[in-house]
Design an enzyme around this catalytic site. Structure first.
Site, mmCIF file in Angstrom:
data_model
loop_
_atom_site.group_PDB
_atom_site.id
_atom_site.type_symbol
_atom_site.label_atom_id
_atom_site.label_comp_id
_atom_site.label_asym_id
_atom_site.label_seq_id
_atom_site.Cartn_x
_atom_site.Cartn_y
_atom_site.Cartn_z
ATOM 1 N N LYS A 52 1.045 -1.083 -0.236
ATOM 2 C CA LYS A 52 0.094 -0.037 0.424
ATOM 3 C C LYS A 52 0.997 0.970 -0.255
ATOM 4 O O LYS A 52 0.553 2.172 -0.611
ATOM 5 C CB LYS A 52 -1.241 -0.031 1.483
ATOM 6 C CG LYS A 52 -2.022 -0.963 0.877
ATOM 7 C CD LYS A 52 -2.549 -1.018 2.092
ATOM 8 C CE LYS A 52 -3.619 -2.825 2.195
ATOM 9 N NZ LYS A 52 -4.232 -3.268 3.758
ATOM 10 N N GLN A 96 -5.366 -2.288 8.912
ATOM 11 C CA GLN A 96 -5.219 -3.497 9.231
ATOM 12 C C GLN A 96 -5.804 -4.775 9.707
ATOM 13 O O GLN A 96 -4.952 -4.622 10.576
ATOM 14 C CB GLN A 96 -3.308 -3.173 8.905
ATOM 15 C CG GLN A 96 -2.764 -5.039 7.820
ATOM 16 C CD GLN A 96 -3.670 -5.009 6.157
ATOM 17 O OE1 GLN A 96 -3.355 -4.543 5.805
ATOM 18 N NE2 GLN A 96 -4.069 -5.967 5.955
ATOM 19 N N ASP A 119 -11.795 1.706 3.335
ATOM 20 C CA ASP A 119 -11.570 -0.191 2.764
ATOM 21 C C ASP A 119 -13.513 -0.656 3.253
ATOM 22 O O ASP A 119 -13.772 -1.796 2.571
ATOM 23 C CB ASP A 119 -11.211 -0.606 3.943
ATOM 24 C CG ASP A 119 -10.518 -1.716 4.179
ATOM 25 O OD1 ASP A 119 -9.965 -1.907 3.033
ATOM 26 O OD2 ASP A 119 -9.754 -1.156 5.128
#
Ligand code: GUN
Length: 282
Positions: A52, A96, A119
């Site tokens: 990322k 995460q 997300d």
């Protein structure tokens, strides 16, 4: 022999157009910013977060990774999220997953303001997806659907079978395919006679997390097979699909690596740039 759905190439095209959008925002005085919160030292998570960061660097997006120790408290995690929520320079926030077990994942995700939830895991975004309303869509299923559409694979009225019911992939994937008017079946670890379902699939999405689990006898001749799995076997990456034999039978297939994984990152970048554009537009 199946046509390869090339995630690397498609992700590159997406990045090329994202670069222009990032530039356009820069001209308006806005530098796109993404904050990633990584708790602990899970090696797979470290790799994902590294990818990322690299993607942000390629596109000119400012990325900030908060690395927190594995024994971080819920309060500290929540404080980090609240700080990023309040920061005007941060357009996207990503926590995460998986988090260490002592932390409340659902609570943490629900604190991210939905506009910064790149997300698509916040209750508001998952709820809106469920209702077919405009929302931030989770990156992996969004990328998988993009690949199918980009290849011109018809979805309306087709039998789509999703194997796996996770909140990150299986469930949102099923909702996206439903939105495209496919007839959707979701299978999971307790499904009886899994192969009976998968053999009916015109579109088969494998999101199980078990290496080479989908074998050729489970696949219909001419099916489009999307492999979401990323497994490490003897130091090599492989998917949830037994690639060689299945590619003899399918009409389309995504490789691992170079398939859906590349698209996940591209879609995260797309969601981040879109969040910044929405903020600018007000
Ligand atoms: N862990 C595995 N996949 C994902 C993802 O798409 N987003 C986050 N935040 N964590 C993950």
């Amino acid at each position: 022999m199946a046509t390869l759905l090339d995630g690397k190439m498609m992700a590159q095209e997406i990045e090329d157009s994202l670069k222009l959008r990032v530039e356009a925002l820069k001209e308006k005085g806005v530098e796109v910013g993404l904050t990633v919160i990584l708790v602990g030292e899970d090696p797979a998570s470290q790799t994902y977060v590294g990818n990322k960061e690299k993607a942000c660097a390629r596109l000119g997006i400012r990325s900030n990774t908060l690395r927190m120790p594995a024994d971080t408290t819920q309060e500290k995690l929540e404080a980090a999220i609240m700080e990023a929520n309040a920061d005007e320079k941060v357009h996207g926030i990503l926590v995460q997953l998986p988090l260490p077990r002592h932390l409340d994942e659902a609570k943490a995700l629900s604190l991210i303001i939905p506009e910064k939830d790149v997300d698509g895991f916040h209750d508001v975004n998952t709820g809106r997806l469920c209702r077919g309303q405009d929302c931030v869509v989770a990156c992996t299923p969004k990328g998988a659907l993009y690949m199918l559409k980009q290849a011109g694979i018809p979805l309306e009225g087709k039998e789509a079978v999703v194997v796996g019911r996770s909140n990150i992939v299986g469930k949102p994937m099923a909702l996206l395919l439903l939105q495209e008017n496919a007839t959707v079946t979701v299978c999971h670890s307790r499904t009886k006679d899994l192969a009976e379902h998968t053999r009916r699939a015109d579109i088969l999405v494998a999101a199980i997390g078990k290496p080479r689990f989908i074998t050729a006898d489970m696949v219909k001749e001419g099916a489009a097979v999307v492999d979401v799995g990323i497994n490490r076997v003897d130091g090599k990456l492989c998917g949830d699909v037994d690639f060689e034999p299945v590619s003899q039978k399918a009409s389309y297939i995504t490789p691992v690596p170079g398939g859906v994984g590349k698209m996940t990152i591209a879609m995260l970048m797309d969601n981040t740039v879109a969040a910044a554009e929405k903020k600018v537009q007000g």
